[in-house]
Design a protein around this motif. Structure first.
Motif, mmCIF file in Angstrom:
data_model
loop_
_atom_site.group_PDB
_atom_site.id
_atom_site.type_symbol
_atom_site.label_atom_id
_atom_site.label_comp_id
_atom_site.label_asym_id
_atom_site.label_seq_id
_atom_site.Cartn_x
_atom_site.Cartn_y
_atom_site.Cartn_z
ATOM 1 N N UNK A 167 34.626 -16.686 27.717
ATOM 2 C CA UNK A 167 34.021 -16.779 26.376
ATOM 3 C C UNK A 167 33.962 -18.225 25.905
ATOM 4 N N UNK A 168 35.015 -19.015 26.194
ATOM 5 C CA UNK A 168 35.073 -20.396 25.736
ATOM 6 C C UNK A 168 34.026 -21.285 26.398
ATOM 7 N N UNK A 169 33.534 -20.878 27.555
ATOM 8 C CA UNK A 169 32.528 -21.687 28.240
ATOM 9 C C UNK A 169 31.192 -21.644 27.517
ATOM 10 N N UNK A 211 28.836 -23.345 22.515
ATOM 11 C CA UNK A 211 27.885 -24.067 23.369
ATOM 12 C C UNK A 211 27.803 -25.504 22.871
ATOM 13 N N UNK A 212 28.142 -26.435 23.731
ATOM 14 C CA UNK A 212 28.287 -27.827 23.310
ATOM 15 C C UNK A 212 26.974 -28.595 23.397
ATOM 16 N N UNK A 213 26.873 -29.617 22.556
ATOM 17 C CA UNK A 213 25.888 -30.694 22.609
ATOM 18 C C UNK A 213 24.479 -30.334 22.162
ATOM 19 N N UNK A 214 24.125 -29.051 22.023
ATOM 20 C CA UNK A 214 22.791 -28.717 21.539
ATOM 21 C C UNK A 214 22.626 -29.196 20.102
ATOM 22 N N UNK A 215 23.636 -28.940 19.264
ATOM 23 C CA UNK A 215 23.582 -29.381 17.869
ATOM 24 C C UNK A 215 23.594 -30.897 17.762
ATOM 25 N N UNK A 216 24.199 -31.576 18.720
ATOM 26 C CA UNK A 216 24.246 -33.036 18.702
ATOM 27 C C UNK A 216 22.909 -33.649 19.107
ATOM 28 N N UNK A 217 22.318 -33.135 20.180
ATOM 29 C CA UNK A 217 21.137 -33.771 20.749
ATOM 30 C C UNK A 217 19.838 -33.350 20.080
ATOM 31 N N UNK A 218 19.719 -32.098 19.674
ATOM 32 C CA UNK A 218 18.437 -31.584 19.188
ATOM 33 C C UNK A 218 17.872 -32.371 17.999
ATOM 34 N N UNK A 219 18.659 -32.682 16.951
ATOM 35 C CA UNK A 219 18.075 -33.419 15.823
ATOM 36 C C UNK A 219 17.564 -34.803 16.207
ATOM 37 N N UNK A 243 21.771 -16.843 43.822
ATOM 38 C CA UNK A 243 21.804 -15.803 42.781
ATOM 39 C C UNK A 243 23.000 -15.872 41.839
ATOM 40 N N UNK A 244 23.887 -16.866 41.990
ATOM 41 C CA UNK A 244 25.002 -17.016 41.053
ATOM 42 C C UNK A 244 24.472 -17.553 39.730
ATOM 43 N N UNK A 245 24.849 -16.926 38.623
ATOM 44 C CA UNK A 245 24.413 -17.353 37.303
ATOM 45 C C UNK A 245 25.545 -18.107 36.611
ATOM 46 N N UNK A 246 25.304 -19.384 36.358
ATOM 47 C CA UNK A 246 26.298 -20.192 35.666
ATOM 48 C C UNK A 246 26.251 -19.902 34.170
ATOM 49 N N UNK A 247 27.365 -20.039 33.469
ATOM 50 C CA UNK A 247 27.320 -19.988 32.004
ATOM 51 C C UNK A 247 26.485 -21.150 31.466
ATOM 52 N N UNK A 248 25.701 -20.881 30.459
ATOM 53 C CA UNK A 248 24.818 -21.924 29.935
ATOM 54 C C UNK A 248 25.602 -23.088 29.355
ATOM 55 N N UNK A 249 26.843 -22.841 28.911
ATOM 56 C CA UNK A 249 27.650 -23.925 28.359
ATOM 57 C C UNK A 249 27.933 -25.016 29.376
ATOM 58 N N UNK A 250 28.022 -24.655 30.661
ATOM 59 C CA UNK A 250 28.228 -25.669 31.703
ATOM 60 C C UNK A 250 27.012 -26.579 31.788
ATOM 61 N N UNK A 251 25.817 -25.993 31.722
ATOM 62 C CA UNK A 251 24.593 -26.785 31.821
ATOM 63 C C UNK A 251 24.409 -27.680 30.602
ATOM 64 N N UNK A 252 24.609 -27.144 29.409
ATOM 65 C CA UNK A 252 24.457 -27.977 28.215
ATOM 66 C C UNK A 252 25.521 -29.068 28.161
ATOM 67 N N UNK A 253 26.740 -28.765 28.669
ATOM 68 C CA UNK A 253 27.776 -29.782 28.704
ATOM 69 C C UNK A 253 27.414 -30.933 29.629
#
Length: 311
Positions: free
Chosen positions: A159-161, A235-243, A281-291
């Protein structure tokens, strides 16, 4: 990006057939794949990403600093603390975890605002207090995970990822309903936000109740971040980078809540698409990609700010 995400997978759907399915003219097979299997996840990415983008834009404007972001100043960390307490201590279900995440983010925001208040709230003080609170809550989160059983710790770590795996219509409904209330509230308060960017004295001269408006804006931004965290984890960094990216794309120096929301939705959807395809076919958590992407962006932003300060 929506069409690409809906059409890509083990069963590929051509872009035109995706559009036909979305408009109600698809076949039974494409409708099932596009609208039943893939659309809930894509829609969740759009709602969560837009919420984070708008939340980040408000925080950066209030703090007058491009590093002002709910994931850096403790609000998402507080939401995670609330969720972890529910998962590891109270043993609640998904609905209870979501409510605890919202409550944790809201409580953290009130604590940071109260600690940063000295005849008003100023940007750098808000960021510094938020960073300190985030560090303290991170240690609490780590302690909770370390003291939990192996099975509970694994569930909490997932969940934390931050992930969109397994998100369906039942999770999307409450998240979209909350965003439908909070986003118009943010847009309604945006004229005050634009006036406050001129400085508190100028905003007061224009008749803006500065402290009340700042408190309301922070509360709306916190709730947007908390709802997004409750839906998909921190989910990290989306709020930082998007604006910042939205400002550069639109070439505007002012507050751009709608472009920031659209950019946040695009970033999260593109990151989730990459997370599903990089090690398929392994699905990574999206938090890893945004991080990973956000870490590179943060390095660039720090270098840019350092060069601007030297100039």
């Amino acid at each position: 990006m929506v069409v690409v995400a809906l059409g890509t997978g083990d069963y590929a759907v051509p872009p035109w057939d995706v559009v036909r399915s979305l408009t109600g003219h698809g076949t039974a097979v494409t409708d099932y794949v596009v609208r039943t299997l893939r659309l809930p996840r894509v829609s969740m990415a759009l709602v969560v990403g837009a919420s984070l983008g708008i939340s980040g834009a408000i925080f950066q404007s209030v703090a007058r600093n491009p590093l002002g972001s709910p994931d850096l100043v403790g609000f998402e960390t507080g939401a995670a603390t609330g969720a972890l307490l529910q998962i590891l201590v109270l043993g609640g279900g998904p609905a209870a975890v979501a409510l605890s995440a919202v409550g944790g983010g809201f409580g953290t925001a009130l604590a940071v605002y109260a600690l940063a208040y000295r005849r008003g709230v100023h940007g750098y003080r808000l960021i510094l207090v938020g960073l300190a609170v985030a560090a303290a809550l991170s240690s609490v989160n780590s302690y909770l995970i370390v003291k939990a059983s192996l099975q509970e710790a694994q569930a909490a770590a997932v969940w934390m990822t931050g992930s969109l795996n397994g998100r369906g219509w039942e999770q999307l409904g409450p998240t979209a309903a909350a965003a439908a209330v909070l986003v118009p509230a943010a847009l309604w308060l945006s004229p005050h936000l634009r006036a406050m960017e001129l400085g508190d004295p100028a905003a007061k001269a224009l008749g803006v109740p500065v402290e009340r408006s700042r408190l309301l804006l922070v509360l709306v931004a916190v709730m947007l971040a908390a709802v997004a965290t409750a839906a998909a984890g921190p989910i990290s960094f989306v709020a930082l980078a998007a604006p910042q990216l939205a400002r550069r794309v639109t070439r505007t120096a002012g507050v751009a809540l709608v472009p920031a929301g659209l950019m946040g939705a695009l970033l999260l959807l593109a990151s989730d698409y990459g997370a599903q395809r990089v090690l398929a076919p392994i699905q990574l958590p999206v938090g890893i990609m945004t991080g990973a992407i956000g870490g590179l962006y943060l390095m660039w932003l720090l270098v840019h700010e350092w060069r601007s300060a030297r100039a």
